[in-house]
Design an enzyme around this catalytic site. Structure first.
Site, PDB file in Angstrom:
ATOM      1  N   GLU A   1      27.931 -11.041 -65.991  1.00 50.42           N
ATOM      2  CA  GLU A   1      26.838 -10.547 -65.129  1.00 50.42           C
ATOM      3  C   GLU A   1      25.485 -10.604 -65.844  1.00 50.42           C
ATOM      4  O   GLU A   1      25.417 -10.782 -67.070  1.00 50.42           O
ATOM      5  CB  GLU A   1      27.119  -9.118 -64.672  1.00 50.42           C
ATOM      6  CG  GLU A   1      27.206  -8.112 -65.813  1.00 50.42           C
ATOM      7  CD  GLU A   1      26.778  -6.706 -65.395  1.00 50.42           C
ATOM      8  OE1 GLU A   1      25.675  -6.564 -64.831  1.00 50.42           O
ATOM      9  OE2 GLU A   1      27.526  -5.756 -65.666  1.00 50.42           O
TER      10      GLU A   1
ATOM     11  N   LYS B   1      31.908   5.034 -67.703  1.00 52.22           N
ATOM     12  CA  LYS B   1      30.979   5.863 -68.483  1.00 52.22           C
ATOM     13  C   LYS B   1      30.921   7.267 -67.909  1.00 52.22           C
ATOM     14  O   LYS B   1      30.974   7.449 -66.697  1.00 52.22           O
ATOM     15  CB  LYS B   1      29.599   5.235 -68.365  1.00 52.22           C
ATOM     16  CG  LYS B   1      28.801   5.249 -69.620  1.00 52.22           C
ATOM     17  CD  LYS B   1      27.501   4.505 -69.459  1.00 52.22           C
ATOM     18  CE  LYS B   1      27.664   3.050 -69.144  1.00 52.22           C
ATOM     19  NZ  LYS B   1      27.924   2.682 -67.804  1.00 52.22           N
TER      20      LYS B   1
HETATM   21  N1  PSU Z   1      26.853   0.191 -66.708  1.00 53.24           N
HETATM   22  C1  PSU Z   1      26.448  -0.220 -67.923  1.00 53.24           C
HETATM   23  N2  PSU Z   1      25.551  -1.219 -68.015  1.00 53.24           N
HETATM   24  C2  PSU Z   1      25.053  -1.835 -66.920  1.00 53.24           C
HETATM   25  C3  PSU Z   1      25.496  -1.399 -65.637  1.00 53.24           C
HETATM   26  C4  PSU Z   1      26.399  -0.396 -65.580  1.00 53.24           C
HETATM   27  O1  PSU Z   1      26.878   0.301 -68.924  1.00 53.24           O
HETATM   28  O2  PSU Z   1      24.220  -2.748 -67.065  1.00 53.24           O
HETATM   29  C5  PSU Z   1      25.003  -2.114 -64.427  1.00 53.24           C
HETATM   30  C6  PSU Z   1      26.072  -3.092 -63.908  1.00 53.24           C
HETATM   31  O3  PSU Z   1      25.425  -4.271 -63.483  1.00 53.24           O
HETATM   32  C7  PSU Z   1      26.642  -2.352 -62.715  1.00 53.24           C
HETATM   33  C8  PSU Z   1      25.431  -1.642 -62.207  1.00 53.24           C
HETATM   34  O4  PSU Z   1      27.200  -3.203 -61.753  1.00 53.24           O
HETATM   35  O5  PSU Z   1      24.767  -1.185 -63.372  1.00 53.24           O
HETATM   36  C9  PSU Z   1      25.778  -0.495 -61.271  1.00 53.24           C
HETATM   37  O6  PSU Z   1      24.629  -0.060 -60.667  1.00 53.24           O
HETATM   38  P1  PSU Z   1      24.729   0.900 -59.383  1.00 53.24           P
HETATM   39  O7  PSU Z   1      25.353   2.165 -59.897  1.00 53.24           O
HETATM   40  O8  PSU Z   1      23.291   1.071 -58.951  1.00 53.24           O
HETATM   41  O9  PSU Z   1      25.563   0.189 -58.371  1.00 53.24           O
END
Ligand code: PSU
Ligand code: MN
Length: 305
Positions: A27, A161
């Site tokens: 990603e 996390k």
């Molecule tokens: N967790 C991390 N690093 C990240 C993300 C999540 O430790 O970069 C990013 C990933 O791309 C994940 C996104 O898909 O955040 C999730 O965002 P949201 O909760 O807004 O869907």
């Protein structure tokens, strides 16, 4: 098949897919919004190399110039990691960013969808989005989870996390029929820490066994992902109790500043990295690399027979 007007697959990846070679999707939100410059670019390049060293072809995914791009060149990576105007693109943002020809970094959800359009079955990231703490009132549940229920691309992550509600995220995954398998231990990992305090629903100890499970899932017609949780290597972990105080502080800070919606995850990652004096960033880099090796090993097994 989606029109090639919208999908741009790098020739090396096209060749690999046509010849049944292993390919691993990566990603780009982690590059543009998950880590600071220049560590973001250095990590992205190292992760691609680790995928290669383990026998697979890396396919970093982003949205550029109106196309869903599968495989980026170093200049494109540099641009994503070092520009102010890169969108964080989840599923809902895709048509807007493509039609306006904006620069887009893809989240777990949108990367999975694009990987699937290209025919890639394995995707490596650091951490997935999930059910946020307080979701019972905010309704903040990442589109990563809804995507995981319907798109046939396996996800390797370091668990969930604890900026998220780990228990509720596991419940959501169960409700949606998404298998959660931890590699090599009984406990479900919590990203920076090897243990979350939750037992993993499933455990497998060999990449080949994980590949077999994926093959069976899709061959019997079950849709969606398998979440493969890969614990951070012990020498890089930050113990759960140590992380917890920083995470609580960062969540309060987000509250005070009224940060919501798509901004919350990048805000928390940045604030936690500041508060831990870079310790969390070092852990984040180590776990992504560790995931890249495992993902490539699974991809290699998956294309055999
Ligand atoms: N967790 C991390 N690093 C990240 C993300 C999540 O430790 O970069 C990013 C990933 O791309 C994940 C996104 O898909 O955040 C999730 O965002 P949201 O909760 O807004 O869907
Ligand atoms: Mn959200």
């Amino acid at each position: 098949m989606i029109s090639s007007d919208y999908l741009n697959i790098h020739p090396e990846i096209m060749e690999a897919l046509a010849n049944g070679k292993p390919v691993v999707a990566l990603e780009s939100t982690i590059i543009a919004h998950g880590m600071p410059y220049p560590q973001n670019i250095e990590t992205a390049l190292e992760v691609e190399n680790i995928v290669r060293e383990n026998g697979a072809v890396p396919a970093t995914i982003a949205i550029l110039e109106g196309k869903l791009c599968v495989g980026l060149n170093p200049a494109q990576l540099e641009m994503l990691g070092n520009s102010e105007d890169v969108w964080k693109v989840s599923i809902r943002d895709m048509p807007y960013v493509v039609s306006k020809k904006l620069k887009g970094a893809t989240t777990v959800a949108s990367t999975m969808r694009i990987a699937s359009l290209a025919g890639i079955r394995i995707f490596v990231t650091g951490g997935i989005g999930g059910v946020h703490r307080g979701a019972e009132t905010s309704m903040d549940i990442s589109a990563d989870l809804t995507e995981m229920a319907q798109t046939d691309v396996a996800v390797v992550s370091a668990g969930v996390k604890s900026i998220l509600d780990i228990g509720l995220t596991l419940e959501y995954l169960e409700t949606n029929g998404i298998p959660v398998v931890t590699f090599g231990q009984d406990d479900f990992p919590a990203f920076y820490s090897r243990s979350s305090g939750f037992k993993s629903p499933l455990r497998l100890d060999k990449p080949g066994d994980i590949a077999s499970m994926l093959r069976v899932k899709w061959q019997i017609g079950l849709k969606g992902t398998v979440l493969i949780a890969n614990p951070i290597p012990a020498e890089h972990e930050v113990p759960f109790s140590h992380m917890e105080a920083f995470i609580e502080d960062s969540l309060h800070e987000a509250d005070r500043q009224n940060i919501t919606g798509k901004k919350i995850t990048p805000f928390l990652l940045r604030t936690i990295a500041e508060k831990t004096g870079g310790e969390s960033l070092a852990a984040n880099i180590a776990l992504v690399k560790n995931n890249a090796a495992l993902g490539a090993q699974i991809a290699v097994k998956l294309v055999l027979d």
